[in-house]
Design a protein around this motif. Structure first.
Motif, PDB file in Angstrom:
ATOM      1  N   TYR A 163      37.925 -26.621 -31.368  1.00 19.25           N
ATOM      2  CA  TYR A 163      38.680 -25.392 -31.115  1.00 19.25           C
ATOM      3  C   TYR A 163      37.738 -24.213 -30.879  1.00 19.25           C
ATOM      4  CZ  TYR A 163      40.396 -20.965 -33.003  1.00 19.25           C
ATOM      5  OH  TYR A 163      40.633 -19.645 -33.223  1.00 19.25           O
TER       6      TYR A 163
ATOM      7  N   SER B  97      38.221 -22.447 -27.414  1.00 22.32           N
ATOM      8  CA  SER B  97      39.149 -21.324 -27.538  1.00 22.32           C
ATOM      9  C   SER B  97      38.862 -20.150 -26.610  1.00 22.32           C
ATOM     10  CB  SER B  97      39.207 -20.836 -28.995  1.00 22.32           C
ATOM     11  OG  SER B  97      37.932 -20.441 -29.449  1.00 22.32           O
TER      12      SER B  97
ATOM     13  N   LEU C  36      47.277 -24.259 -33.756  1.00 16.37           N
ATOM     14  CA  LEU C  36      45.885 -24.006 -34.087  1.00 16.37           C
ATOM     15  C   LEU C  36      45.739 -23.502 -35.522  1.00 16.37           C
ATOM     16  CD1 LEU C  36      44.652 -22.324 -30.781  1.00 16.37           C
ATOM     17  CD2 LEU C  36      43.965 -24.559 -31.677  1.00 16.37           C
TER      18      LEU C  36
END
Length: 398
Positions: free
Chosen positions: A222, A226, A304
């Protein structure tokens, strides 16, 4: 001491998260590509893993204090080098060295806790460190986003150098030697390698470690994906991205504090670890559905948040369970945890780069795969642990 150890263990978030808002600037600034810019992030992650494998066993032999001081000093020097780098290959090399140096704070910090505590007390201390550590990913992207208002990506590294100086002073003043000479490992490189091999050969320990590090690997995927998913895919500004990133870090703090309170009230680290893996699975599945079906931003952020906040439950309890089984070689055990954590993080940070980075489908696939590994590893550890194993009913020690 807990504040200083928490800050030292935050070298990973400091190296990675403060840098994220500026990552899209690098290709143009250094006449390179997006893939090379992402490699500068991966190099730091790999350095954080390899550095722990070196520094952890050395701290079993040399003590905790001096390896820690040298590591923080080198981190400061490489941060200055990154600030004045003139090409992408030079920056990538310096980021690798910066990660190796920063690893000292992470690996030695865990070993210091293992020197002083065991059982629920160790898990509680790790959870408290996670809360303090969680402030770094909250503050780092916010600071990084604000730095870009006043300068470019180079200023981020000058700020990291200043933080390194502050931590060097704090370490020298606060952290005493916790491993006296009579308890230090003896022998040469072979003995250090055997200590690492002993940890790697323990099925129960490796099950706990993989359960914790697999969830962390999803988080690092992530971290890498991201900026492109949220800034390019959903058109967020660097400041908006920083706020979203900070919200996920708040989740880690909340989960870590919840773990610490639960442990003080008698909860078992194994139960909390199991709950964290289940939570991570729920978040990964929601994220996968959201990016696959092209849902709007809201469900993506919820997925998330659920996934990333689970790290506050999994990492501290997995670390305590694993290190309780190898207290005489706590540095080696800490190194194995760190190597797997950042080694798998380096892998996932590359895997999430496949396909359309703005859509995030690769991130969803990687996240689901990571939590599947965590579930299998945890099941293996629970099945292999004997009835009287420390993980079944940990006994607080001092």
């Amino acid at each position: 001491m807990v504040i200083t150890l928490g800050a030292l263990s935050a070298f990973g978030p400091l190296c990675l998260d403060m840098y994220l808002p500026a990552l899209p600037q690098l290709p143009a600034a250094l006449r390179s590509t997006e893939a090379m810019a992402q490699l500068s992030l991966t190099a730091c992650i790999v350095g954080l893993g390899v550095g722990q494998l070196v520094v952890g066993p050395l701290s079993d032999r040399l003590g905790r204090r001096w390896p820690l001081l040298v590591g923080v000093a080198v981190f400061t020097a490489t941060s200055i080098g990154c600030a004045v780098a003139t090409s992408m290959p030079v920056l990538i090399g310096l980021r690798l060295l910066q990660g190796v140096a920063g690893a000292s704070g992470i690996v030695v910090g865990r070993a210091v806790v293992a020197d002083l505590f065991a059982g629920r007390r160790a898990a509680g201390f790790f959870s408290t460190m996670t809360v303090i550590n969680g402030l770094a990913p909250i503050l780092a992207p916010l600071i990084g986003g604000q730095i870009l208002r006043w300068g470019d990506w180079r200023l981020v590294f000058w700020v990291l150098a200043g933080i390194g100086v502050a931590l060097l002073v704090a370490t020298a003043l606060v952290i005493d030697e916790t491993l006296p000479p009579r308890r230090r490992a003896t022998g040469g490189f072979g003995a250090l390698a055997r200590a690492v091999g002993t940890v790697l050969g323990d099925r129960v320990t490796m099950g706990y470690v993989l359960a914790g590090t697999a969830v962390a690997a999803a988080m690092f995927g992530y971290i890498s994906a991201s900026p492109f998913l949220l800034q390019d895919g959903f058109s967020l500004t660097p400041q908006q991205f920083s706020l979203c990133f900070a919200a996920n870090a708040v989740g880690i703090v909340v989960a870590g504090q919840t773990s610490a309170v639960a442990l003080r009230r008698g909860a078992r680290p194994l139960v909390l670890l199991t709950f964290g893996v289940v939570q991570a699975a729920a978040g990964a599945l929601l994220l996968m559905l959201a990016v696959w079906l092209r849902w709007p931003l809201g469900p993506v952020l919820i997925g998330l948040w659920v996934l990333v906040s689970a790290v506050g439950l999994t990492l501290p309890n997995a670390s305590a369970l694993a290190m309780d089984r190898h207290r005489p070689v706590a540095g080696a055990a800490s190194a194995v945890i760190g190597l797997l954590q950042f080694g798998t993080a380096g892998l996932t940070s590359q895997l999430v780069g496949f396909g359309d980075r703005g859509r995030g489908l690769a991130l969803g696939v990687v996240a689901v795969g990571c939590v599947a590994v965590a579930g299998v590893a945890l099941a293996m550890a629970r099945r292999s642990a004997p009835p009287n194993d420390v993980s079944r009913e940990p006994t607080p020690q001092t």
